[in-house]
Write a protein that holds these residues in place. Structure first.
Motif, PDB file in Angstrom:
ATOM      1  N   ARG A  76       0.837  -1.200   0.000  1.00  0.00           N
ATOM      2  CA  ARG A  76       0.000   0.000   0.000  1.00  0.00           C
ATOM      3  C   ARG A  76       0.866   1.242   0.000  1.00  0.00           C
ATOM      4  O   ARG A  76       1.967   1.262   0.541  1.00  0.00           O
ATOM      5  N   LEU A  77       0.336   2.263  -0.658  1.00  0.00           N
ATOM      6  CA  LEU A  77       1.038   3.523  -0.820  1.00  0.00           C
ATOM      7  C   LEU A  77       0.101   4.636  -0.361  1.00  0.00           C
ATOM      8  O   LEU A  77      -1.038   4.733  -0.842  1.00  0.00           O
ATOM      9  N   HIS A  78       0.567   5.449   0.581  1.00  0.00           N
ATOM     10  CA  HIS A  78      -0.250   6.536   1.120  1.00  0.00           C
ATOM     11  C   HIS A  78      -0.457   7.622   0.063  1.00  0.00           C
ATOM     12  O   HIS A  78       0.377   7.821  -0.828  1.00  0.00           O
ATOM     13  N   ARG A  79      -1.570   8.330   0.171  1.00  0.00           N
ATOM     14  CA  ARG A  79      -1.934   9.379  -0.794  1.00  0.00           C
ATOM     15  C   ARG A  79      -0.791  10.365  -1.016  1.00  0.00           C
ATOM     16  O   ARG A  79      -0.455  10.701  -2.155  1.00  0.00           O
ATOM     17  N   GLU A  80      -0.160  10.829   0.038  1.00  0.00           N
ATOM     18  CA  GLU A  80       0.918  11.816  -0.077  1.00  0.00           C
ATOM     19  C   GLU A  80       2.065  11.275  -0.937  1.00  0.00           C
ATOM     20  O   GLU A  80       2.578  11.962  -1.820  1.00  0.00           O
ATOM     21  N   HIS A  81       2.457  10.031  -0.693  1.00  0.00           N
ATOM     22  CA  HIS A  81       3.545   9.433  -1.462  1.00  0.00           C
ATOM     23  C   HIS A  81       3.112   9.126  -2.898  1.00  0.00           C
ATOM     24  O   HIS A  81       3.908   9.244  -3.829  1.00  0.00           O
ATOM     25  N   PHE A  82       1.863   8.731  -3.055  1.00  0.00           N
ATOM     26  CA  PHE A  82       1.326   8.492  -4.398  1.00  0.00           C
ATOM     27  C   PHE A  82       1.461   9.751  -5.238  1.00  0.00           C
ATOM     28  O   PHE A  82       1.936   9.713  -6.367  1.00  0.00           O
ATOM     29  N   MET A 135       3.464  12.277  -4.820  1.00  0.00           N
ATOM     30  CA  MET A 135       4.864  12.620  -5.075  1.00  0.00           C
ATOM     31  C   MET A 135       5.471  11.733  -6.164  1.00  0.00           C
ATOM     32  O   MET A 135       6.214  12.199  -7.018  1.00  0.00           O
ATOM     33  N   CYS A 136       5.141  10.440  -6.120  1.00  0.00           N
ATOM     34  CA  CYS A 136       5.794   9.458  -7.000  1.00  0.00           C
ATOM     35  C   CYS A 136       5.108   9.272  -8.338  1.00  0.00           C
ATOM     36  O   CYS A 136       5.755   8.920  -9.326  1.00  0.00           O
ATOM     37  N   MET A 137       3.798   9.440  -8.393  1.00  0.00           N
ATOM     38  CA  MET A 137       3.040   8.976  -9.536  1.00  0.00           C
ATOM     39  C   MET A 137       2.632  10.053 -10.518  1.00  0.00           C
ATOM     40  O   MET A 137       1.868   9.768 -11.439  1.00  0.00           O
ATOM     41  N   GLY A 138       3.112  11.252 -10.387  1.00  0.00           N
ATOM     42  CA  GLY A 138       2.693  12.315 -11.283  1.00  0.00           C
ATOM     43  C   GLY A 138       2.720  11.920 -12.741  1.00  0.00           C
ATOM     44  O   GLY A 138       1.767  12.134 -13.480  1.00  0.00           O
TER      45      GLY A 138
END
Length: 131
Positions: A74-80, A82-85
């Motif tokens: 699982r990936l938290h919204r904040e990290h998503f 940052m990483c998934m743009g």
């Protein structure tokens, strides 16, 4: 990874904080049709769930429940965010053409129509437009 045993990864009509990537097992998706719970589809190893709520900025539109034992990253919204743009467009395209997402697309169309109708009703009553 987190292990789920016949439990919810995502619950309907909540603010989702996590995106899940299924590593082992299968999850079932249950939506709503006039308030009645209905089976929508299943996802398995390698599939991602919960990402569309992040991309489109709305509450969850379905329950996602582990069928038996499921292991998921699982990936938290904040990290998503940052990483998934750069992958957001790919995820949107997938959701627009994959039949598994037809329930989701119908819910979103309904939400957009309802929001548009609310805006039109407010404006016809002389209310200032919402910002």
């Amino acid at each position: 990874p987190v292990v789920y045993n016949d439990s919810y990864l995502i619950e309907y009509n909540t603010i989702g904080d996590w995106v899940f990537i299924i590593l082992e097992g299968t999850v079932d998706v249950y939506g709503r049709d006039h308030g009645e719970v209905m089976y929508v589809c299943s996802f398995g190893v390698g599939d991602c769930v919960g990402e569309l709520e992040f991309i489109n900025h709305h509450r969850t539109v379905a329950d996602v429940r582990a069928r038996g034992k499921v292991k998921a990253a699982r990936l938290h919204r904040e990290h998503f965010e940052m990483c998934m743009g750069s992958i957001v467009d790919v995820l949107r395209r997938t959701a627009s053409v994959d039949d598994k997402y037809s329930y989701y697309q119908n819910v979103i169309r309904h939400m957009r129509r309802a929001n548009q109708q609310d805006r039109e009703d407010s404006q016809s009553q002389g209310d200032p437009p919402a910002e």
